[in-house]
Design a protein around this motif. Sequence first.
Motif, PDB file in Angstrom:
ATOM      1  N   LEU A 267      40.115  22.867  54.161  1.00 37.97           N
ATOM      2  CA  LEU A 267      39.574  23.685  55.242  1.00 37.97           C
ATOM      3  C   LEU A 267      40.674  24.230  56.146  1.00 37.97           C
ATOM      4  CD1 LEU A 267      36.332  21.742  56.272  1.00 37.97           C
ATOM      5  CD2 LEU A 267      36.565  23.769  54.833  1.00 37.97           C
ATOM      6  N   LEU A 268      41.687  23.443  56.422  1.00 40.39           N
ATOM      7  CA  LEU A 268      42.796  23.932  57.239  1.00 40.39           C
ATOM      8  C   LEU A 268      43.520  25.080  56.544  1.00 40.39           C
ATOM      9  CD1 LEU A 268      44.354  20.656  58.694  1.00 40.39           C
ATOM     10  CD2 LEU A 268      43.054  22.391  59.929  1.00 40.39           C
ATOM     11  N   VAL A 269      43.742  24.942  55.256  1.00 39.05           N
ATOM     12  CA  VAL A 269      44.398  26.018  54.515  1.00 39.05           C
ATOM     13  C   VAL A 269      43.508  27.271  54.494  1.00 39.05           C
ATOM     14  CG1 VAL A 269      45.199  26.743  52.234  1.00 39.05           C
ATOM     15  CG2 VAL A 269      45.807  24.489  53.104  1.00 39.05           C
ATOM     16  N   GLY A 270      42.197  27.083  54.291  1.00 41.86           N
ATOM     17  CA  GLY A 270      41.281  28.219  54.309  1.00 41.86           C
ATOM     18  C   GLY A 270      41.279  28.936  55.643  1.00 41.86           C
ATOM     19  N   VAL A 271      41.242  28.170  56.739  1.00 43.64           N
ATOM     20  CA  VAL A 271      41.289  28.761  58.079  1.00 43.64           C
ATOM     21  C   VAL A 271      42.591  29.522  58.280  1.00 43.64           C
ATOM     22  CG1 VAL A 271      41.507  28.207  60.535  1.00 43.64           C
ATOM     23  CG2 VAL A 271      39.697  27.169  59.184  1.00 43.64           C
ATOM     24  N   ALA A 272      43.691  28.918  57.858  1.00 41.86           N
ATOM     25  CA  ALA A 272      44.988  29.546  58.057  1.00 41.86           C
ATOM     26  C   ALA A 272      45.120  30.851  57.265  1.00 41.86           C
ATOM     27  CB  ALA A 272      46.097  28.576  57.660  1.00 41.86           C
ATOM     28  N   LEU A 273      44.667  30.854  56.021  1.00 38.92           N
ATOM     29  CA  LEU A 273      44.756  32.072  55.217  1.00 38.92           C
ATOM     30  C   LEU A 273      43.884  33.183  55.796  1.00 38.92           C
ATOM     31  CD1 LEU A 273      44.730  30.585  51.598  1.00 38.92           C
ATOM     32  CD2 LEU A 273      46.686  31.519  52.863  1.00 38.92           C
ATOM     33  N   LEU A 274      42.678  32.815  56.224  1.00 39.56           N
ATOM     34  CA  LEU A 274      41.804  33.825  56.820  1.00 39.56           C
ATOM     35  C   LEU A 274      42.394  34.348  58.126  1.00 39.56           C
ATOM     36  CD1 LEU A 274      39.245  35.464  57.014  1.00 39.56           C
ATOM     37  CD2 LEU A 274      38.042  33.440  57.873  1.00 39.56           C
ATOM     38  N   THR A 275      42.881  33.450  58.974  1.00 40.03           N
ATOM     39  CA  THR A 275      43.477  33.880  60.241  1.00 40.03           C
ATOM     40  C   THR A 275      44.696  34.756  59.993  1.00 40.03           C
ATOM     41  OG1 THR A 275      42.708  31.851  61.314  1.00 40.03           O
ATOM     42  CG2 THR A 275      44.446  33.084  62.423  1.00 40.03           C
ATOM     43  N   GLY A 276      45.529  34.370  59.031  1.00 41.24           N
ATOM     44  CA  GLY A 276      46.697  35.181  58.736  1.00 41.24           C
ATOM     45  C   GLY A 276      46.331  36.578  58.285  1.00 41.24           C
ATOM     46  N   ALA A 277      45.306  36.698  57.438  1.00 41.03           N
ATOM     47  CA  ALA A 277      44.863  38.022  56.982  1.00 41.03           C
ATOM     48  C   ALA A 277      44.345  38.859  58.149  1.00 41.03           C
ATOM     49  CB  ALA A 277      43.791  37.873  55.912  1.00 41.03           C
ATOM     50  N   LEU A 278      43.599  38.230  59.050  1.00 39.23           N
ATOM     51  CA  LEU A 278      43.039  38.964  60.187  1.00 39.23           C
ATOM     52  C   LEU A 278      44.126  39.380  61.168  1.00 39.23           C
ATOM     53  CD1 LEU A 278      39.869  36.770  60.840  1.00 39.23           C
ATOM     54  CD2 LEU A 278      40.016  38.919  59.564  1.00 39.23           C
ATOM     55  N   VAL A 279      45.017  38.446  61.478  1.00 41.00           N
ATOM     56  CA  VAL A 279      46.086  38.743  62.425  1.00 41.00           C
ATOM     57  C   VAL A 279      47.004  39.834  61.892  1.00 41.00           C
ATOM     58  CG1 VAL A 279      48.158  37.764  63.513  1.00 41.00           C
ATOM     59  CG2 VAL A 279      46.019  36.494  63.562  1.00 41.00           C
ATOM     60  N   SER A 280      47.180  39.895  60.580  1.00 43.22           N
ATOM     61  CA  SER A 280      48.037  40.928  60.008  1.00 43.22           C
ATOM     62  C   SER A 280      47.494  42.328  60.268  1.00 43.22           C
ATOM     63  CB  SER A 280      48.189  40.700  58.498  1.00 43.22           C
ATOM     64  OG  SER A 280      46.996  41.034  57.802  1.00 43.22           O
ATOM     65  N   GLN A 281      46.195  42.449  60.534  1.00 47.60           N
ATOM     66  CA  GLN A 281      45.581  43.752  60.770  1.00 47.60           C
ATOM     67  C   GLN A 281      45.340  44.048  62.244  1.00 47.60           C
ATOM     68  OE1 GLN A 281      45.283  45.792  58.133  1.00 47.60           O
ATOM     69  NE2 GLN A 281      46.167  44.065  56.998  1.00 47.60           N
ATOM     70  N   SER A 282      45.264  43.009  63.075  1.00 46.46           N
ATOM     71  CA  SER A 282      44.856  43.225  64.467  1.00 46.46           C
ATOM     72  C   SER A 282      45.838  42.700  65.494  1.00 46.46           C
ATOM     73  CB  SER A 282      43.497  42.546  64.715  1.00 46.46           C
ATOM     74  OG  SER A 282      43.621  41.135  64.632  1.00 46.46           O
ATOM     75  N   GLY A 283      46.863  41.966  65.076  1.00 43.98           N
ATOM     76  CA  GLY A 283      47.686  41.294  66.061  1.00 43.98           C
ATOM     77  C   GLY A 283      46.964  40.064  66.600  1.00 43.98           C
ATOM     78  N   SER A 284      47.499  39.508  67.657  1.00 42.10           N
ATOM     79  CA  SER A 284      46.972  38.258  68.204  1.00 42.10           C
ATOM     80  C   SER A 284      45.889  38.544  69.237  1.00 42.10           C
ATOM     81  CB  SER A 284      48.103  37.439  68.833  1.00 42.10           C
ATOM     82  OG  SER A 284      49.108  37.176  67.888  1.00 42.10           O
ATOM     83  N   VAL A 285      44.651  38.532  68.798  1.00 37.25           N
ATOM     84  CA  VAL A 285      43.507  38.750  69.686  1.00 37.25           C
ATOM     85  C   VAL A 285      42.997  37.382  70.146  1.00 37.25           C
ATOM     86  CG1 VAL A 285      41.213  39.743  69.937  1.00 37.25           C
ATOM     87  CG2 VAL A 285      42.912  40.865  68.476  1.00 37.25           C
ATOM     88  N   GLY A 286      43.143  37.086  71.414  1.00 43.48           N
ATOM     89  CA  GLY A 286      42.810  35.768  71.916  1.00 43.48           C
ATOM     90  C   GLY A 286      41.374  35.623  72.355  1.00 43.48           C
ATOM     91  N   PHE A 287      40.958  34.386  72.553  1.00 42.95           N
ATOM     92  CA  PHE A 287      39.701  33.960  73.155  1.00 42.95           C
ATOM     93  C   PHE A 287      38.475  34.113  72.257  1.00 42.95           C
ATOM     94  CE2 PHE A 287      42.022  33.918  77.128  1.00 42.95           C
ATOM     95  CZ  PHE A 287      41.447  32.851  77.796  1.00 42.95           C
ATOM     96  N   VAL A 288      38.529  34.940  71.216  1.00 40.44           N
ATOM     97  CA  VAL A 288      37.339  35.125  70.379  1.00 40.44           C
ATOM     98  C   VAL A 288      36.982  33.815  69.676  1.00 40.44           C
ATOM     99  CG1 VAL A 288      36.319  36.386  68.456  1.00 40.44           C
ATOM    100  CG2 VAL A 288      37.845  37.559  70.043  1.00 40.44           C
ATOM    101  N   GLY A 289      37.973  33.202  69.026  1.00 42.13           N
ATOM    102  CA  GLY A 289      37.722  31.959  68.314  1.00 42.13           C
ATOM    103  C   GLY A 289      37.531  30.760  69.207  1.00 42.13           C
ATOM    104  N   LEU A 290      37.833  30.900  70.497  1.00 40.17           N
ATOM    105  CA  LEU A 290      37.646  29.800  71.439  1.00 40.17           C
ATOM    106  C   LEU A 290      36.299  29.879  72.139  1.00 40.17           C
ATOM    107  CD1 LEU A 290      38.722  27.392  73.093  1.00 40.17           C
ATOM    108  CD2 LEU A 290      39.795  29.042  74.635  1.00 40.17           C
ATOM    109  N   ILE A 291      35.923  31.059  72.609  1.00 35.58           N
ATOM    110  CA  ILE A 291      34.744  31.214  73.456  1.00 35.58           C
ATOM    111  C   ILE A 291      33.459  31.319  72.650  1.00 35.58           C
ATOM    112  CG2 ILE A 291      33.606  32.734  75.113  1.00 35.58           C
ATOM    113  CD1 ILE A 291      35.897  31.147  76.244  1.00 35.58           C
ATOM    114  N   LEU A 292      33.456  32.137  71.602  1.00 37.32           N
ATOM    115  CA  LEU A 292      32.203  32.415  70.895  1.00 37.32           C
ATOM    116  C   LEU A 292      31.541  31.169  70.326  1.00 37.32           C
ATOM    117  CD1 LEU A 292      30.792  35.161  70.673  1.00 37.32           C
ATOM    118  CD2 LEU A 292      33.197  35.354  71.295  1.00 37.32           C
ATOM    119  N   PRO A 293      32.280  30.231  69.709  1.00 35.63           N
ATOM    120  CA  PRO A 293      31.601  29.014  69.228  1.00 35.63           C
ATOM    121  C   PRO A 293      30.895  28.249  70.339  1.00 35.63           C
ATOM    122  CG  PRO A 293      33.756  29.217  68.222  1.00 35.63           C
ATOM    123  CD  PRO A 293      33.693  30.274  69.270  1.00 35.63           C
ATOM    124  N   HIS A 294      31.508  28.172  71.513  1.00 37.98           N
ATOM    125  CA  HIS A 294      30.878  27.468  72.633  1.00 37.98           C
ATOM    126  C   HIS A 294      29.614  28.193  73.099  1.00 37.98           C
ATOM    127  CE1 HIS A 294      33.903  24.377  73.267  1.00 37.98           C
ATOM    128  NE2 HIS A 294      34.853  25.296  73.162  1.00 37.98           N
TER     129      HIS A 294
END
Length: 360
Positions: A267-294
């Motif tokens: 799961l950690l590797v899956g999260v990292a690969l997905l995050t890396g793919a997303l960040v490669s297209q958008s840069g570092s967009v903060g707070f989305v992965g922190l706030i929305l789950p809560h």
Amino acid sequence: MTGATAGPGPGTTAGAPAGARRTGLWATVAAVALLASVVLAVAVGPADLAPGDVWRSVATHLGLGDVLGLAPLDRLPDAMVWQLRLPRVLTAAAVGAGLAVCGVVMQSLTRNPLADPYLLGLSSGASLGAAAVLVLGVTVLLPVAAFVGATAALVATLALAAASGRGGGVAPARTVLAGLAVGQLAAAATSFVIFWSAKGDQYREILSWLMGSVAGATWTSVAVAGGAVLVLGTALACTGSLLDAFTFGDTAAAALGVPVARVRWVLLVGVALLTGALVSQSGSVGFVGLILPHAVRLLVGARHRALLPLSALAGGTFLVWADTLARTVFEPRELPVGIVTAAIGAPVFGALLWRGRARA
């Protein structure tokens, strides 16, 4: 009802149908909200379009115009929809959805409510790769360099966490500490690269990327971000029962038959690969992965089978509107979308903390 659906195990059967109906209702509302948000966001801009124009352009390019009896748009508004706005909005939706799913998984695996997709140093690693190619003037390689940087940060973090643990295991606390160490090192290296090599407009380009932006999104961006969410995000969203088992700790998960170490690695590797793919297209967009789950957890509870897909839908909708604000509030100037997500996310997170304090 809520007591019956609070966690896995015996005693949940009576509340299951009601919980499933409520989850289905929220999912329908969230899906409709995301679809409507995409259409409205594409219509909003310096030259406003009607939502019907958006549908006409999309239908024409999908070959459905004649079937639906829709006349094609004029060339200029059609280009605005299909070549400029729609790829940007769809990329924002995919990035928001993927980051929200990653945030849910990270918070569950580490049992840390402050965890987000960047906890393993991925954002700093991606920033180092992006800054390196920007100062070299090879901007065409920026997505590749960002993904390679994020992957390198992942490898370093997991290697450090495994080396410092017993028997090569990846304990949550050690993983967090390893991620912080790698992230700080990569951030220092990024600062050094900028200080030593950046010139002229390179400062602005690097700063814009570091703050997060989908301004240059193309259909390639949609394919990368959307494909990553479709493959990796869907796989992560199907791990709800496993994440429920982690809720009460590794011992409880192992007692339920979960191979804790192997599942955590995967799961950690899956999260990292997905995050890396997303960040490669958008840069570092903060707070989305922190706030929305809560926020979603307040509506549907902590059951991950509901939390994961609803967080994805909510994250996509949130980032679509955050990017719409970023490109329209100070028109004709645009803000990096990361500024908007931080401006919205920080007060919301404070409100969630205050609400939790009041309940306690």
